[in-house]
Design a protein around this motif. Structure first.
Motif, PDB file in Angstrom:
ATOM      1  N   ILE A   1      24.699  75.393  26.194  1.00 19.15           N
ATOM      2  CA  ILE A   1      24.833  74.295  27.142  1.00 19.15           C
ATOM      3  C   ILE A   1      23.442  73.788  27.498  1.00 19.15           C
ATOM      4  O   ILE A   1      22.553  74.574  27.845  1.00 19.15           O
ATOM      5  N   ASP A   2      23.255  72.496  27.392  1.00 16.93           N
ATOM      6  CA  ASP A   2      21.961  71.919  27.716  1.00 16.93           C
ATOM      7  C   ASP A   2      21.627  72.142  29.181  1.00 16.93           C
ATOM      8  O   ASP A   2      22.499  72.288  30.030  1.00 16.93           O
ATOM      9  N   THR A   3      20.355  72.184  29.459  1.00 18.47           N
ATOM     10  CA  THR A   3      19.911  72.339  30.837  1.00 18.47           C
ATOM     11  C   THR A   3      20.377  71.149  31.661  1.00 18.47           C
ATOM     12  O   THR A   3      20.128  69.998  31.310  1.00 18.47           O
ATOM     13  N   ILE A   4      21.069  71.420  32.752  1.00 19.89           N
ATOM     14  CA  ILE A   4      21.672  70.366  33.564  1.00 19.89           C
ATOM     15  C   ILE A   4      20.725  69.990  34.683  1.00 19.89           C
ATOM     16  O   ILE A   4      20.304  70.841  35.473  1.00 19.89           O
ATOM     17  N   THR A   5      20.380  68.726  34.739  1.00 21.14           N
ATOM     18  CA  THR A   5      19.505  68.246  35.799  1.00 21.14           C
ATOM     19  C   THR A   5      20.317  68.002  37.067  1.00 21.14           C
ATOM     20  O   THR A   5      21.533  68.051  37.061  1.00 21.14           O
ATOM     21  N   LYS A   6      19.620  67.749  38.154  1.00 27.07           N
ATOM     22  CA  LYS A   6      20.268  67.523  39.444  1.00 27.07           C
ATOM     23  C   LYS A   6      21.073  66.233  39.391  1.00 27.07           C
ATOM     24  O   LYS A   6      20.593  65.201  38.939  1.00 27.07           O
ATOM     25  N   LYS A   7      22.307  66.310  39.856  1.00 22.88           N
ATOM     26  CA  LYS A   7      23.226  65.175  39.835  1.00 22.88           C
ATOM     27  C   LYS A   7      23.516  64.741  41.274  1.00 22.88           C
ATOM     28  O   LYS A   7      24.140  65.483  42.033  1.00 22.88           O
ATOM     29  N   VAL A   8      23.053  63.547  41.624  1.00 24.84           N
ATOM     30  CA  VAL A   8      23.230  63.020  42.977  1.00 24.84           C
ATOM     31  C   VAL A   8      23.828  61.621  42.884  1.00 24.84           C
ATOM     32  O   VAL A   8      23.307  60.753  42.176  1.00 24.84           O
ATOM     33  N   ILE A   9      24.934  61.408  43.610  1.00 25.01           N
ATOM     34  CA  ILE A   9      25.587  60.101  43.666  1.00 25.01           C
ATOM     35  C   ILE A   9      25.206  59.428  44.985  1.00 25.01           C
ATOM     36  O   ILE A   9      25.407  60.000  46.053  1.00 25.01           O
ATOM     37  N   LYS A  10      24.665  58.212  44.894  1.00 30.10           N
ATOM     38  CA  LYS A  10      24.275  57.469  46.085  1.00 30.10           C
ATOM     39  C   LYS A  10      25.174  56.248  46.244  1.00 30.10           C
ATOM     40  O   LYS A  10      25.378  55.485  45.294  1.00 30.10           O
ATOM     41  N   ASN A  11      25.702  56.075  47.446  1.00 26.77           N
ATOM     42  CA  ASN A  11      26.550  54.927  47.768  1.00 26.77           C
ATOM     43  C   ASN A  11      26.073  54.325  49.088  1.00 26.77           C
ATOM     44  O   ASN A  11      25.407  54.983  49.887  1.00 26.77           O
ATOM     45  N   GLY A  12      26.431  53.068  49.311  1.00 24.79           N
ATOM     46  CA  GLY A  12      26.021  52.408  50.542  1.00 24.79           C
ATOM     47  C   GLY A  12      26.951  51.278  50.940  1.00 24.79           C
ATOM     48  O   GLY A  12      27.677  50.716  50.099  1.00 24.79           O
ATOM     49  N   ASN A  13      26.951  50.969  52.231  1.00 32.50           N
ATOM     50  CA  ASN A  13      27.702  49.841  52.779  1.00 32.50           C
ATOM     51  C   ASN A  13      26.772  49.054  53.697  1.00 32.50           C
ATOM     52  O   ASN A  13      26.084  49.649  54.535  1.00 32.50           O
ATOM     53  N   MET A  14      26.764  47.731  53.533  1.00 37.05           N
ATOM     54  CA  MET A  14      25.930  46.863  54.360  1.00 37.05           C
ATOM     55  C   MET A  14      26.734  45.640  54.796  1.00 37.05           C
ATOM     56  O   MET A  14      27.517  45.083  54.014  1.00 37.05           O
TER      57      MET A  14
END
Length: 295
Positions: free
Chosen positions: A72-85
């Protein structure tokens, strides 16, 4: 003489016992038993490193039949960013053009667009997808110069653990799938073939679901989502509005006429009940005439 003979016999007997013990220790049989005990103490069975080693058939546990686990390949940090304006603007059209320029500069795109024009305000709702690295720049650009920010909410969701867990389980399921495909080739009865094929089908479905989930997470991580709402309030008071008396008079006449039409249509909608009135009058007169005749 008798006193010296007894101790001499005891000494000779002890020497013979020690010699026999030494010979027994140095004998081949004793050496074999000792070596066996040492080997038995040194031998320890290592526990299986993977869950697959526990579940696979015994015939498949030989070194020749082992399928190496997929790396399994090295898994990088997974961050989901969402926003409301929500931004209040003076001119919806002008603000929309400004937003379009900012979107192009940040390599973003509009996924969904919805416009509403009501009596009190105008609303333009946009769903914007932007590359993860440009998300903060996009939000700051909307905050400066487009209008007055009424509300802003930015969230970050770390899904690294979920992504890693799905990836590991997916790799194991693929190993199982290859094993069952090999077992299908060697199946001897129809019953075994049907059972193995059903297991293969279930594994393929689970693999498809896992791969789909990973693709979805990658998409949400690579492209952040911003829900942008442009809001323009319609002010109709005489102190702040630029609309003149003539326009307001025309609006009042129109509203009055619409109200009259609504009232008239409401009365017309009761026409079935109006048919009952003549019937009631007819029955009342008939009843009254019959009462007069009886008198």
């Amino acid at each position: 003489m008798k006193k010296l003979f007894l101790p001499l016999c005891i000494l000779l007997l002890m020497s013979g016992c020690k010699k026999s013990e030494l010979e027994a220790v140095n004998s081949p049989a004793a050496k074999t038993v000792s070596e066996y005990k040492v080997a038995e103490d040194a031998y320890q069975v290592a526990p299986p490193k993977e869950m697959t080693e526990k579940l696979l058939p015994e015939v498949n546990k030989s070194p020749q039949s082992q399928i190496p686990s997929k790396k399994i390949d090295t898994i990088t940090k997974k961050v989901i960013k969402n926003g409301n304006m929500r931004i209040q603007v003076g001119d919806i059209k002008k603000a929309q053009n400004q937003v379009g320029d900012i979107i192009k500069k940040n390599d973003a795109y509009i996924q969904n667009e919805q416009f509403q024009n009501t009596d009190t305000d105008d609303n333009l709702d946009l769903v914007i997808r932007v590359p993860h690295k440009n998300f903060d720049v996009l939000v700051n650009s909307f905050s400066d110069g487009v209008g007055s920010v009424l509300a802003k909410n930015i969230s970050s969701d770390d899904v690294t653990e979920e992504y890693t867990d799905i990836s590991i389980k997916l790799a194991n399921k693929k190993i199982y799938l290859e094993k069952y495909r090999d077992m299908l080739k060697n199946a001897s009865t129809t019953k075994d073939m049907i059972e193995i094929q059903e297991t293969i089908r279930q594994l393929e479905d689970e693999i498809d679901v896992a791969e789909g989930r990973l693709r979805f997470i990658d998409d949400r991580v690579n492209y952040s989502t911003l829900n942008l709402s442009l809001y323009k309030e319609k002010v109709r008071s005489s102190s702040t509005s630029k609309v003149g008396f003539g326009s307001r008079f025309a609006d009042s006449v129109t509203e009055g006429w619409n109200s009259f039409i609504s009232f008239l249509l409401g009365i017309i909608s009761f026409w079935p009940y109006l048919l009952i009135i003549p019937l009631i009058i007819f029955l009342w007169r008939k009843w009254k005439a019959g009462r007069t005749k009886n008198n």
